[in-house]
Design a protein around this motif. Sequence first.
Motif, PDB file in Angstrom:
ATOM      1  N   GLU A  29       0.839  -1.218   0.000  1.00 45.69           N
ATOM      2  CA  GLU A  29       0.000   0.000   0.000  1.00 45.69           C
ATOM      3  C   GLU A  29       0.867   1.259   0.000  1.00 45.69           C
ATOM      4  N   ALA A  30       1.891   1.262   0.835  1.00 45.50           N
ATOM      5  CA  ALA A  30       2.760   2.454   0.895  1.00 45.50           C
ATOM      6  C   ALA A  30       3.431   2.674  -0.463  1.00 45.50           C
ATOM      7  N   VAL A  31       3.909   1.594  -1.064  1.00 41.78           N
ATOM      8  CA  VAL A  31       4.586   1.716  -2.368  1.00 41.78           C
ATOM      9  C   VAL A  31       3.619   2.291  -3.403  1.00 41.78           C
ATOM     10  N   GLU A  32       2.415   1.761  -3.441  1.00 41.78           N
ATOM     11  CA  GLU A  32       1.459   2.261  -4.454  1.00 41.78           C
ATOM     12  C   GLU A  32       1.132   3.737  -4.227  1.00 41.78           C
ATOM     13  N   ASN A  33       0.992   4.136  -2.953  1.00 40.91           N
ATOM     14  CA  ASN A  33       0.682   5.542  -2.670  1.00 40.91           C
ATOM     15  C   ASN A  33       1.871   6.462  -2.974  1.00 40.91           C
ATOM     16  N   ASP A  86       4.783  10.190  -6.594  1.00 44.44           N
ATOM     17  CA  ASP A  86       5.901  11.076  -6.233  1.00 44.44           C
ATOM     18  C   ASP A  86       7.273  10.468  -6.508  1.00 44.44           C
ATOM     19  N   LEU A  87       7.383   9.142  -6.404  1.00 43.23           N
ATOM     20  CA  LEU A  87       8.733   8.558  -6.423  1.00 43.23           C
ATOM     21  C   LEU A  87       8.987   7.619  -7.608  1.00 43.23           C
ATOM     22  N   TYR A  88       8.052   7.536  -8.547  1.00 43.34           N
ATOM     23  CA  TYR A  88       8.272   6.671  -9.727  1.00 43.34           C
ATOM     24  C   TYR A  88       8.200   7.562 -10.963  1.00 43.34           C
ATOM     25  N   HIS A  89       9.325   7.670 -11.656  1.00 41.30           N
ATOM     26  CA  HIS A  89       9.371   8.556 -12.818  1.00 41.30           C
ATOM     27  C   HIS A  89      10.039   7.830 -13.974  1.00 41.30           C
ATOM     28  N   ASP A  90       9.400   7.893 -15.151  1.00 39.16           N
ATOM     29  CA  ASP A  90       9.980   7.306 -16.373  1.00 39.16           C
ATOM     30  C   ASP A  90      10.461   5.878 -16.139  1.00 39.16           C
ATOM     31  N   GLY A  91       9.637   5.087 -15.470  1.00 38.31           N
ATOM     32  CA  GLY A  91       9.962   3.662 -15.293  1.00 38.31           C
ATOM     33  C   GLY A  91      11.018   3.396 -14.223  1.00 38.31           C
TER      34      GLY A  91
END
Length: 252
Positions: free
Chosen positions: A223-227, A231-236
């Motif tokens: 859940e934390a990762v998906e939320n 903010d923290l996942y960009h261009d793969g």
Amino acid sequence: MNITWDAEKYTKEFSFVHQYGNGVLELIDREKAKTAIDLGCGNGALSRKLKDMGLDVIGIDSSPEQLGIARKDYPDIPFIEADATSFSVDDPVDIIFSNAVFHWIDKDRQPDMLKHVSEALTPGGQFVFEMGGYGNNRLIHRELRKAFERHGYSYRMPFYFPSIGEYSAMIESAGMLVTYAFLFDRPTELRGDDGLGSWIRMFIRTPFIVVNDADKEAAIISEAVENLRPDLYHDGRWYSDYVRLRIKAVKP
Ligand code: BEZ
């Protein structure tokens, strides 16, 4: 903090920790310096760099797992098992270096650690280090706290991330003089599709002691990762929202 490290995985998957340490090494003034301690040396990769700079280096760490790797990879360097808050050496050294370690030590134990650092330095000796600084991983800890609370647990922040002012005052109370301090953002790529989940499982350990249920732990992390994805996942690629505190102090 007593943690049993998966030292092989740490060395293989999180090598950026010591790669970023190279910038900290540049703060060392090599002139006249002969001896060094790598405090919290982990797998010894940066102790090796200190040795390659021509310094007579001792690595100190409290983790037998990490020291096992260090001794195997760098048999020409002495490694000692000791806690950073209580270590001592027979002869004071010219440099005490540390990378990505001090935020693991609780705030109330920092003065002890700094006292031992000061006592282990020669007059004119340099204390050069980097650690997580104020605001480090703010987003990650915020989402973990929320996920813990949704599942009925409270989240105990396991790290100490001080500001320049707070930590410089502690260093100076321990008898050293701060000559350089820099607090800066360093978003850092966490490799792999599961980069952030894998980082959380490697480094965020003690808060999960209260959960003590593998399925719930997995649910909290996912859940934390998906939320955090927006903010923290960009261009793969996943990134950690690191803030670094880099300081140099001298013992007068
Ligand atoms: C850091 O280097 O800032 C850090 C690494 C793992 C957990 C917490 C902080």
